[in-house]
Enzyme design. Sequence first.
Site, PDB file in Angstrom:
ATOM      1  N   LYS A  13       0.822  -1.211   0.000  1.00 27.84           N
ATOM      2  CA  LYS A  13       0.000   0.000   0.000  1.00 27.84           C
ATOM      3  C   LYS A  13       0.859   1.264   0.000  1.00 27.84           C
ATOM      4  CE  LYS A  13      -2.099  -1.126   3.888  1.00 27.84           C
ATOM      5  NZ  LYS A  13      -1.616  -2.459   4.308  1.00 27.84           N
ATOM      6  N   ARG A  87      -9.288   0.671   9.406  1.00 35.40           N
ATOM      7  CA  ARG A  87      -8.890  -0.701   9.710  1.00 35.40           C
ATOM      8  C   ARG A  87      -9.954  -1.429  10.509  1.00 35.40           C
ATOM      9  NH1 ARG A  87      -3.032   0.113   9.275  1.00 35.40           N
ATOM     10  NH2 ARG A  87      -1.894  -1.831   9.514  1.00 35.40           N
ATOM     11  N   ARG A 138      11.778  -2.055  11.596  1.00 35.96           N
ATOM     12  CA  ARG A 138      10.619  -1.586  12.351  1.00 35.96           C
ATOM     13  C   ARG A 138      10.392  -2.527  13.524  1.00 35.96           C
ATOM     14  NH1 ARG A 138       5.511  -0.596   8.449  1.00 35.96           N
ATOM     15  NH2 ARG A 138       4.496  -1.726  10.143  1.00 35.96           N
ATOM     16  N   ARG A 149      -0.268  -9.044  13.685  1.00 34.73           N
ATOM     17  CA  ARG A 149      -0.770  -8.077  12.688  1.00 34.73           C
ATOM     18  C   ARG A 149      -1.683  -8.767  11.677  1.00 34.73           C
ATOM     19  NH1 ARG A 149       4.885  -5.938  11.108  1.00 34.73           N
ATOM     20  NH2 ARG A 149       3.928  -4.930   9.310  1.00 34.73           N
TER      21      ARG A 149
HETATM   22  P1  ADP Z   1       1.468  -2.541   8.089  1.00 36.05           P
HETATM   23  O1  ADP Z   1       2.714  -2.727   7.261  1.00 36.05           O
HETATM   24  O2  ADP Z   1       1.376  -3.559   9.187  1.00 36.05           O
HETATM   25  O3  ADP Z   1       0.230  -2.430   7.265  1.00 36.05           O
HETATM   26  P2  ADP Z   1       1.193   0.226   9.116  1.00 36.05           P
HETATM   27  O4  ADP Z   1       2.364   1.085   8.984  1.00 36.05           O
HETATM   28  O5  ADP Z   1      -0.014   0.564   8.297  1.00 36.05           O
HETATM   29  O6  ADP Z   1       1.711  -1.233   8.866  1.00 36.05           O
HETATM   30  O7  ADP Z   1       0.714   0.143  10.646  1.00 36.05           O
HETATM   31  C1  ADP Z   1       1.594  -0.229  11.671  1.00 36.05           C
HETATM   32  C2  ADP Z   1       0.849  -0.342  13.002  1.00 36.05           C
HETATM   33  O8  ADP Z   1       0.262   0.922  13.347  1.00 36.05           O
HETATM   34  C3  ADP Z   1      -0.328  -1.311  13.040  1.00 36.05           C
HETATM   35  O9  ADP Z   1       0.075  -2.639  13.279  1.00 36.05           O
HETATM   36  C4  ADP Z   1      -1.154  -0.727  14.189  1.00 36.05           C
HETATM   37  O10 ADP Z   1      -0.588  -1.022  15.446  1.00 36.05           O
HETATM   38  C5  ADP Z   1      -1.002   0.764  13.981  1.00 36.05           C
HETATM   39  N1  ADP Z   1      -2.056   1.310  13.097  1.00 36.05           N
HETATM   40  C6  ADP Z   1      -1.859   1.859  11.858  1.00 36.05           C
HETATM   41  N2  ADP Z   1      -3.030   2.270  11.323  1.00 36.05           N
HETATM   42  C7  ADP Z   1      -3.989   1.958  12.241  1.00 36.05           C
HETATM   43  C8  ADP Z   1      -5.396   2.110  12.275  1.00 36.05           C
HETATM   44  N3  ADP Z   1      -6.065   2.664  11.258  1.00 36.05           N
HETATM   45  N4  ADP Z   1      -6.065   1.676  13.390  1.00 36.05           N
HETATM   46  C9  ADP Z   1      -5.411   1.130  14.411  1.00 36.05           C
HETATM   47  N5  ADP Z   1      -4.084   0.955  14.452  1.00 36.05           N
HETATM   48  C10 ADP Z   1      -3.366   1.362  13.378  1.00 36.05           C
END
Ligand code: ADP
Length: 192
Positions: A13, A87, A138, A149
């Site tokens: 994404k 999400r 990360r 996740r």
């Molecule tokens: P990924 O590569 O896992 O899709 P992101 O960078 O989008 O990673 O998100 C990393 C973390 O940030 C998630 O695992 C969660 O803990 C938190 N997070 C991100 N966006 C949201 C959201 N919309 N609602 C709740 N938690 C979120």
Amino acid sequence: MNIILLGPPGAGKGTQAGFLVEGRDMIQLSTGDMLRAAKTSGTEMGKIVAEVMDKGELVTDEIVIGLIREKLEGDKKGGFIFDGFPRTLAQADALEELLKEFGEKLDVVIEMQVNDDVLVDRIVGRAAEAVAAGGTARADDNEESLKIRLMEYYKKTSPLIGYYHAKGNLKSIDGLGTIDEVKGAIARILDA
Ligand code: ADP
């Protein structure tokens, strides 16, 4: 145009959002990036989210909705790309309300389909690359957090696929192609 990029962790994404920022002057709203920034800011909120994020669990709806709201108040340029948000169904409802409030609407939800084996390989690879480049991976790019996740994705986020399908907003693409192929598939949807 306002769009959502929907897909599991590691679906690509962020990479594709980057192309849309470059090519279409859109604004990427990545809640993951916003939360990582909050984490390093040393604020009270940052401390609260750090622990949850590092484990691989979702941060509360209230916090992420607040972060998104702030961004919608700014310049919207070529439109918003919601990356990693919504999400949960509660976040999807909140987004609909927020867009209405700001006189905007959601144009399309692009679901990037990728199977789990590839996701694990990509994320493990991303962590190794970061370390090889002299940086650090990360905190949530490890096998244990990754498992959580993925479970969070299937439990709480994947219901959004059915939800947006029912609303008539959903377009699904194969996220397994090359970066260019995926980029092309997204462009065809946005130009249609
Ligand atoms: P990924 O590569 O896992 O899709 P992101 O960078 O989008 O990673 O998100 C990393 C973390 O940030 C998630 O695992 C969660 O803990 C938190 N997070 C991100 N966006 C949201 C959201 N919309 N609602 C709740 N938690 C979120």
